[in-house]
Design a protein around this motif. Structure first.
Motif, mmCIF file in Angstrom:
data_model
loop_
_atom_site.group_PDB
_atom_site.id
_atom_site.type_symbol
_atom_site.label_atom_id
_atom_site.label_comp_id
_atom_site.label_asym_id
_atom_site.label_seq_id
_atom_site.Cartn_x
_atom_site.Cartn_y
_atom_site.Cartn_z
ATOM 1 N N GLU B 378 0.697 -1.079 0.362
ATOM 2 C CA GLU B 378 0.124 0.098 0.134
ATOM 3 C C GLU B 378 0.719 1.355 -0.144
ATOM 4 O O GLU B 378 1.966 1.324 0.624
ATOM 5 N N THR B 379 0.239 2.253 -0.780
ATOM 6 C CA THR B 379 1.126 3.498 -0.694
ATOM 7 C C THR B 379 0.180 4.624 -0.214
ATOM 8 O O THR B 379 -0.952 4.700 -0.677
ATOM 9 N N ILE B 380 0.713 5.554 0.722
ATOM 10 C CA ILE B 380 -0.129 6.586 1.180
ATOM 11 C C ILE B 380 0.646 7.827 1.200
ATOM 12 O O ILE B 380 1.831 7.927 1.187
ATOM 13 N N THR B 381 -0.132 9.033 0.899
ATOM 14 C CA THR B 381 0.720 10.179 1.056
ATOM 15 C C THR B 381 -0.002 11.068 2.008
ATOM 16 O O THR B 381 -1.244 11.051 2.273
ATOM 17 N N ALA B 382 0.608 11.426 3.145
ATOM 18 C CA ALA B 382 0.071 12.165 4.063
ATOM 19 C C ALA B 382 1.066 13.399 4.556
ATOM 20 O O ALA B 382 2.058 13.553 3.946
ATOM 21 N N LYS B 383 0.296 14.274 5.328
ATOM 22 C CA LYS B 383 1.082 15.427 5.856
ATOM 23 C C LYS B 383 2.131 15.098 6.683
ATOM 24 O O LYS B 383 2.052 14.200 7.560
ATOM 25 N N SER B 384 3.384 15.851 6.290
ATOM 26 C CA SER B 384 4.521 15.575 7.220
ATOM 27 C C SER B 384 4.400 16.428 8.702
ATOM 28 O O SER B 384 5.130 15.907 9.462
ATOM 29 N N ARG B 385 3.480 17.164 8.842
ATOM 30 C CA ARG B 385 3.478 17.949 10.398
ATOM 31 C C ARG B 385 1.927 18.150 10.403
ATOM 32 O O ARG B 385 1.418 17.979 9.186
ATOM 33 N N ALA B 386 1.550 18.532 11.399
ATOM 34 C CA ALA B 386 0.196 18.944 11.647
ATOM 35 C C ALA B 386 -0.368 19.610 10.542
ATOM 36 O O ALA B 386 0.323 20.756 10.317
#
Lengths: 471, 471
Positions: B378-386
């Motif tokens: 699986e590959t996800i992209t998420a924010k690196s900080r809040a």
């Protein structure tokens, strides 16, 4: 008829549980009672709101009440305070402006969170004394800052020492407590030009971190013109109606306001009144599935205990990730897939001006000895990137292990902000959770390239040194 | 009489072994033969030297020959090329300008490293064709850059797209190979105003990373005005005496120079000639203590195989940390404390302009299937900080696990430079080394605070999503 899942408290644990349960089992009736108006908000962001880096409290809300109601089909009732739980009748009683409702449940989650503690000293009720536990606390503090600055807009200047950006410095403020909140608020207030006085009862800031970390952070706070008082038990917040001074045995420091950052205590009254077991830590006791002593009644988040991955014992470490994860696990369990949310390692991170720090596991000798270990500790300071690389700073790593078994027990790290103390702690969380030894950690094939670390990452350097000591 | 420890090759593995053996057992006679003049240098820093961020090759040297000789009491003989090993007589034969010496040994370490490969195409011997495997390669490349810029000093401008800093762009250059060296050199040359054409044989840069990582890096290279040719098998480096063009089946791209970044091959000739076993990977076979098929003959670093922590099989991944760690382990073993240097996870990191990437373990389905696993990715992209924090970017995390056991097999991460893809990979190295499952990783109590990540760090988000897929 479908089951009803009732949740008491609409912050991280409660809303994670409600959302997950409803998503996994759409037939479930999910009712959330929240006494305030805000749900699912990032309280960890409040210092940055007060600082002025976040322009609206709304930005701290990850999901709005409308979204919970309309998109997630959760029966969210804000303005409803639960006043009683009856585990025998399987009901809760809630009060709102519209009167009292009695709601029956098949599964119940207590997610009442924690409250900022107010120390038992004189003057905490004076005007100008604040805590930072809730959204409304954040709002009040920001209004105070704006007022003190004469209504000047809270545009965040670049980071740096206090008072250098503003034409006039605003009056001295006192912070009681040198933990996360105290330190983050020191940054927030200094950035707005306040002269900050920080009072810490013990001989170091950041209790629970290593001495090396605490000293590095304390030194940096002083560099940033924070006036630090260690071993300073605050005896009184003196004044008339308004606070005028922070009084310790040694000092009487005039201040215009004071912030209490003296920790939190779990909100357990509802559970206690319902006869639910409270653990030795003072928080609600649960099993690995977060179920309390009452059948089908769960507790998660800042009101509940967790199990420590190193000691295997109950521990109370009220932080956002655990609340979120345990809430989600309860939701999944209630929806039919029993799920353990995992233990806690007591991991924490903090930014203090231009320094970052993290800790995990058992760091100080006392905690390790209490848990039956014979702790050995080493601290190293190493370059954060290749020595020849044009950018970079240093990382100081403290590692603690058990002498006989070599088992890694905990770590504390500090570096300049951006030099990776916090993300480097991730490796150690994995190691201590897996029960790895220092020798195991020393052999981890960690990523290396000159812009990111030295050939041996500082974490490996620390492991190598501690390994040598243990040999 | 004290034992003699002979080391062939004076870079990372060799000098780590020599230093550690002498430190642990000062009675040992330690002799190092190095055919060149440089020892113990950070070849990983060469791209940054060519770029102009490091002002002298000396800065890449961690310990000088004089320090080895005088402070560490190592008999270091530079300018000595070992031409034969006789495991029966326990001697090595070395040649230098002063003639031939035959040196007997009690313990021998082969640390001959790897050589940059030259692909079997026409024109690689033309003037203007470079590789980057050694300090002298680095020197030549930097001299080329300075000449091409008309002697203008190599002051590193701020990072950014090619050609924007200089009044005139210097002539097009070709890079053959889209691995670490190719990409780091694209940054180095673009920063000096060159128009860079990068040719990659396969359909993605950074073979061994996930598709998501490779695509993110490729997109960024294009943003930085690097002209990227994928599926581009280079057929010829055309020209007269000097290179004039890179020729593929589809293109003929005029260039003033070409850099070959097509990987390395282990230097095994000495070992082969001595009848020492070569593994299936083509590198020297060793046991867990880096001992070869010949008694008391060790091999470590870029000439030797290692054991992969996930597959348990021999693997050839020539990188600096392994060389250093295995060299050190051999030194410790020779000095009387048998020490395994640990396995490798195939971890690697790279900076590409303003992007950073890391990979570890088994990432692509082919590697996992070959090792007998049934991979799920699986590959996800998420924010690196809040999300509400004023700084930050995104981290894209690819996780691969085995379907039946849930065991975590590998990961690939990419983010903006400074947003933590590389340091975040540390957590996953620990997990795969410890044999953890995705569910285990999902429950890691990783550090969280708004300036560093979201409540669920992107690594945990990826684990959560993959865990759901596996359920």
């Amino acid at each position: 008829m479908s089951d009803t899942f009732v949740v008491v408290g609409g912050d991280a644990a409660g809303m994670a549980a409600a959302s997950k349960a409803k998503r996994d089992d759409p037939d479930l009736d999910v009712v959330v009672f929240e006494k305030g108006e805000w749900v699912s908000y990032g309280a960890c962001g409040l210092p940055y709101y007060v600082k002025g880096e976040i322009q609206s409290l709304d930005h701290l809300v990850s999901v709005t009440p409308e979204e919970f109601r309309e998109e997630r089909d959760v029966d969210l009732r804000t303005g409803h305070e639960v006043v009683a739980i009856d585990p025998d009748d399987r009901t809760v009683t809630a009060e709102s402006d519209d009167g009292e409702v009695v709601q029956s449940y098949d599964h119940l989650l207590i997610a009442t969170g924690a409250a900022a503690t107010v120390p038992p000293i004189a003057g905490t009720d004076r005007e100008g004394v604040y805590t930072l536990g809730s959204m409304s606390d954040g709002k009040e503090l920001r209004e105070y800052v704006a007022r003190a600055r004469g209504g000047e807009s809270l545009q965040q200047p670049d980071r740096g020492p206090a008072c250098q950006y503003l034409e006039t410095c605003t009056g001295p403020v006192g912070i009681v407590g040198g933990g996360y909140i105290g330190i983050e608020m020191a940054e927030a207030l200094a950035a707005n030009g306040f002269e900050v006085h920080l009072f810490q009862r013990g001989d170091a800031v950041l209790t629970g971190f290593s001495d090396a970390t605490s000293e590095a952070v304390a030194d940096h706070l002083r560099e940033q013109d924070v006036v630090l008082y260690l071993d300073a038990e605050v005896e009184e917040l003196a004044g008339e109606d308004e606070i005028e001074a922070v009084v310790t045995a040694d000092d009487r420091v005039p201040v215009d306001m004071a912030l209490l950052g003296t920790g939190v205590r779990p909100r357990t009254a509802l559970a206690e009144d319902a006869g639910i077991e409270i653990g030795e830590t003072g928080a609600i006791a649960t099993d690995a599935y977060r179920e309390t002593s009452a059948p089908d009644v769960y507790a998660a988040g800042d009101c509940a205990e967790s199990t420590h991955v190193v000691t295997g014992e109950p521990a109370y470490v009220p932080l956002a990730l655990t609340a979120n994860r345990h809430g989600r696990a309860v939701g999944q369990t209630v929806a039919g897939t029993p799920t353990e949310g995992g233990g806690i390692a007591g991991t924490a991170a903090v930014k203090a001006f231009d320094v970052e720090a993290a800790r995990t596991g058992l760091v100080g000798p006392r905690a390790a000895r209490t848990a039956g270990f014979d702790p050995v500790t080493e601290t190293i300071t190493a370059k954060s990137r290749a020595g020849y690389y044009p950018e970079g700073g240093t990382v100081t790593v403290t590692l603690t292990a058990d002498r006989d078994s070599g088992r890694l027990l905990g770590a504390s790290l500090v570096s300049e902000y951006g030099e990776g103390a916090v993300h480097r702690s991730h490796a150690i969380v994995g190691a201590i959770t897996e029960g790895a030894t220092v020798a195991d950690l020393e052999n981890y094939d960690l990523a290396y390239a000159p812009p990111f670390n030295t050939t041996w990452d500082p974490v490996l350097v620390a492991a190598k040194v501690l390994s040598g000591t243990l040999r």
